[in-house]
Design a protein around this motif. Structure first.
Motif, PDB file in Angstrom:
ATOM      1  N   VAL A 142      -2.914  78.089 -52.943  1.00  0.00           N
ATOM      2  CA  VAL A 142      -2.779  79.516 -53.240  1.00  0.00           C
ATOM      3  C   VAL A 142      -2.354  80.247 -51.974  1.00  0.00           C
ATOM      4  CG1 VAL A 142      -4.449  79.562 -55.129  1.00  0.00           C
ATOM      5  CG2 VAL A 142      -5.231  79.894 -52.768  1.00  0.00           C
ATOM      6  N   ARG A 143      -1.736  81.397 -52.157  1.00  0.00           N
ATOM      7  CA  ARG A 143      -1.351  82.229 -51.028  1.00  0.00           C
ATOM      8  C   ARG A 143      -2.402  83.317 -50.827  1.00  0.00           C
ATOM      9  NH1 ARG A 143       3.676  86.537 -50.523  1.00  0.00           N
ATOM     10  NH2 ARG A 143       3.556  86.815 -48.249  1.00  0.00           N
ATOM     11  N   VAL A 144      -3.105  83.276 -49.703  1.00  0.00           N
ATOM     12  CA  VAL A 144      -4.118  84.286 -49.405  1.00  0.00           C
ATOM     13  C   VAL A 144      -4.016  84.809 -47.973  1.00  0.00           C
ATOM     14  CG1 VAL A 144      -5.789  83.462 -51.126  1.00  0.00           C
ATOM     15  CG2 VAL A 144      -5.833  82.527 -48.795  1.00  0.00           C
ATOM     16  N   ASP A 145      -3.188  84.191 -47.134  1.00  0.00           N
ATOM     17  CA  ASP A 145      -3.043  84.572 -45.728  1.00  0.00           C
ATOM     18  C   ASP A 145      -1.679  85.231 -45.534  1.00  0.00           C
ATOM     19  OD1 ASP A 145      -5.438  82.875 -44.405  1.00  0.00           O
ATOM     20  OD2 ASP A 145      -4.457  81.690 -45.947  1.00  0.00           O
ATOM     21  N   TYR A 146      -1.659  86.320 -44.767  1.00  0.00           N
ATOM     22  CA  TYR A 146      -0.459  87.149 -44.725  1.00  0.00           C
ATOM     23  C   TYR A 146      -0.160  87.656 -43.322  1.00  0.00           C
ATOM     24  CZ  TYR A 146      -1.182  87.342 -49.769  1.00  0.00           C
ATOM     25  OH  TYR A 146      -1.362  87.000 -51.088  1.00  0.00           O
ATOM     26  N   VAL A 147       1.145  87.760 -43.027  1.00  0.00           N
ATOM     27  CA  VAL A 147       1.662  88.551 -41.910  1.00  0.00           C
ATOM     28  C   VAL A 147       2.746  89.432 -42.517  1.00  0.00           C
ATOM     29  CG1 VAL A 147       2.692  88.547 -39.622  1.00  0.00           C
ATOM     30  CG2 VAL A 147       1.180  86.673 -40.291  1.00  0.00           C
ATOM     31  N   LEU A 148       2.451  90.723 -42.675  1.00  0.00           N
ATOM     32  CA  LEU A 148       3.313  91.647 -43.412  1.00  0.00           C
ATOM     33  C   LEU A 148       3.825  92.731 -42.467  1.00  0.00           C
ATOM     34  CD1 LEU A 148       1.068  92.083 -46.592  1.00  0.00           C
ATOM     35  CD2 LEU A 148       3.009  90.513 -46.294  1.00  0.00           C
ATOM     36  N   PRO A 149       5.076  92.646 -42.034  1.00  0.00           N
ATOM     37  CA  PRO A 149       5.623  93.661 -41.114  1.00  0.00           C
ATOM     38  C   PRO A 149       5.940  94.969 -41.824  1.00  0.00           C
ATOM     39  CG  PRO A 149       6.817  91.557 -40.989  1.00  0.00           C
ATOM     40  CD  PRO A 149       6.006  91.534 -42.230  1.00  0.00           C
ATOM     41  N   SER A 150       5.919  96.037 -41.061  1.00  0.00           N
ATOM     42  CA  SER A 150       6.367  97.320 -41.596  1.00  0.00           C
ATOM     43  C   SER A 150       7.865  97.250 -41.888  1.00  0.00           C
ATOM     44  CB  SER A 150       6.051  98.455 -40.622  1.00  0.00           C
ATOM     45  OG  SER A 150       6.586  98.208 -39.339  1.00  0.00           O
ATOM     46  N   ALA A 151       8.316  98.134 -42.757  1.00  0.00           N
ATOM     47  CA  ALA A 151       9.691  98.060 -43.245  1.00  0.00           C
ATOM     48  C   ALA A 151      10.722  98.347 -42.165  1.00  0.00           C
ATOM     49  CB  ALA A 151       9.868  99.042 -44.401  1.00  0.00           C
TER      50      ALA A 151
END
Length: 383
Positions: free
Chosen positions: A326-335
């Motif tokens: 499952v996907r539960v770990d994230y690195v989400l950059p600002s737009a």
């Protein structure tokens, strides 16, 4: 060795200075997150006479981190050492010095950050309704965790830390460890589940929420770090699912600049900087999850569908091993950041066998990384 969403980058040996190939030398900054699974103070202090770490799990985790060689690394489930509260980054430095910097192919992180976590901090109230108010005598037992602000069978278990090659502006960091759940605008506290006394003190963060500035060659990147509670281990009231949703919703409200948000220093309001940011950590939420839906949206979709946040992995690759992945770990950059590449350290057949064995020994989570083009276009803010 890696599965990537964009450009495939080779990862070579680091030089003695700790430089990261594929990092700023090619105009990109690599940010990674890794849940190492209950990395304890006891493990971190297991060293030989030369100061080299001996714990097998921590050694395996170091193999994975040296493979990815991030410039900035968020660690989940690393103990906060409450025996040394005046030195909050002590365990992060122990890991960096004993397990990353001492072996062949060293990886050097001169900067570390940590702050107190709610995990294992007793509330002095009966939060789980079993008729018993847990005390320090319950340390090591589930009763201790259930009556703490965030689950932990001892103070500091399952905490967080940051390691960086670049200066961390800790004096400008904002932490929201003590913010009450009831004070979050639009909260989803389960009505009538907690006593009035518990509702009056119960904290939103199961660990904490941090806004930590990183100064990279004169420009600033803000790390928004958290580790929401798993949406499980509860009943029909869905207290953990609701809390997970709201711990993630916090970042949406922070981005919106809500005045009701008050940090641990008493400063109110949300994000007030023009600098780019990255949301990172084990967020314990899966895209499109139908089990935890409030206000018509699932927990993590609040972020990955937000117009000011980028989903760095629209393929939704697995980052944890349970439920067949499952996907539960994230690195989400600002737009406003440009993503050059992203990946998950891959332990599956066909991957580097040394890395695959280390991944299995280190954790049930995988290290997730994103390369963003640096410096960012048009940013002059250094706060």
């Amino acid at each position: 060795m890696f599965t990537v969403a964009a450009t495939t980058l080779s990862v070579a040996a680091a030089c003695d200075s700790g430089a990261v190939p594929g990092g700023l030398e090619t105009g990109t900054l690599r940010v990674a997150t890794f849940n190492i699974r209950e990395l304890s103070t006891e493990q971190l202090t297991s060293v030989d006479s030369r100061g080299t770490g001996l714990d097998p799990q921590a050694v395996a985790a170091a193999v994975i981190i040296r493979e990815a060689r991030p410039d900035v690394l968020i660690l989940n489930e690393i103990d906060f050492d409450w025996d040394h509260p005046d030195d909050p980054s002590l365990n992060a430095r122990r890991f960096a010095e004993a397990y990353l910097a001492t072996r062949p192919d060293p990886l050097v992180y001169p900067y570390a950050y940590a702050a107190p976590s709610n995990t294992g901090l007793l509330s002095q109230l009966d939060l789980n309704g079993d008729g018993v108010v847990a005390t320090d005598a319950h340390r090591g037992a589930r009763e201790h965790g259930d009556d703490s602000y965030g689950y932990g069978t001892y103070p500091g278990q399952f905490a967080m830390a940051v390691l960086s090659r670049f200066p961390l502006a800790s004096d400008r960091a904002r932490t929201f460890q003590r913010m009450r759940w009831r004070d979050l605008p639009g909260h989803h506290l389960p009505a009538g589940h907690f006593s009035p006394e518990a509702e009056d003190v119960f904290r939103l963060s199961s660990k904490s929420h941090w806004d930590l500035p990183v100064v990279v060659e004169g420009d600033t990147l803000h790390l928004w770090v958290s580790h929401p509670t798993p949406p499980a281990f509860d009943g029909p009231e869905d207290r953990n699912g609701r809390r997970n949703f709201d711990e993630i919703m916090f970042w949406v409200l922070y981005l919106e600049g809500r005045d009701a948000l008050a940090d641990d220093g008493g400063v109110t309001g949300g994000y007030g900087s023009s600098s780019p940011f990255v949301i990172a950590g084990d967020l314990n939420a899966t895209p499109g999850d139908t089990a935890v839906v409030y206000d018509g949206v699932s927990a993590i979709d609040q972020l990955i569908d937000h117009p000011r946040i980028q989903d760095s992995d629209p393929e939704n690759r697995a980052t944890a091993s349970w439920m067949d992945g499952v996907r539960v770990d994230y690195v989400l950059p600002s737009a406003d950041l440009e993503i050059a590449a992203s990946g998950v350290v891959d332990p599956r057949p066909g991957a580097n066998p040394v890395v695959a064995r280390a991944a299995e020994a280190a954790s049930d989570h995988r290290l997730v990384w994103v390369d963003v083009v640096w410096p960012p276009v048009g940013s002059t803010d250094v706060q």
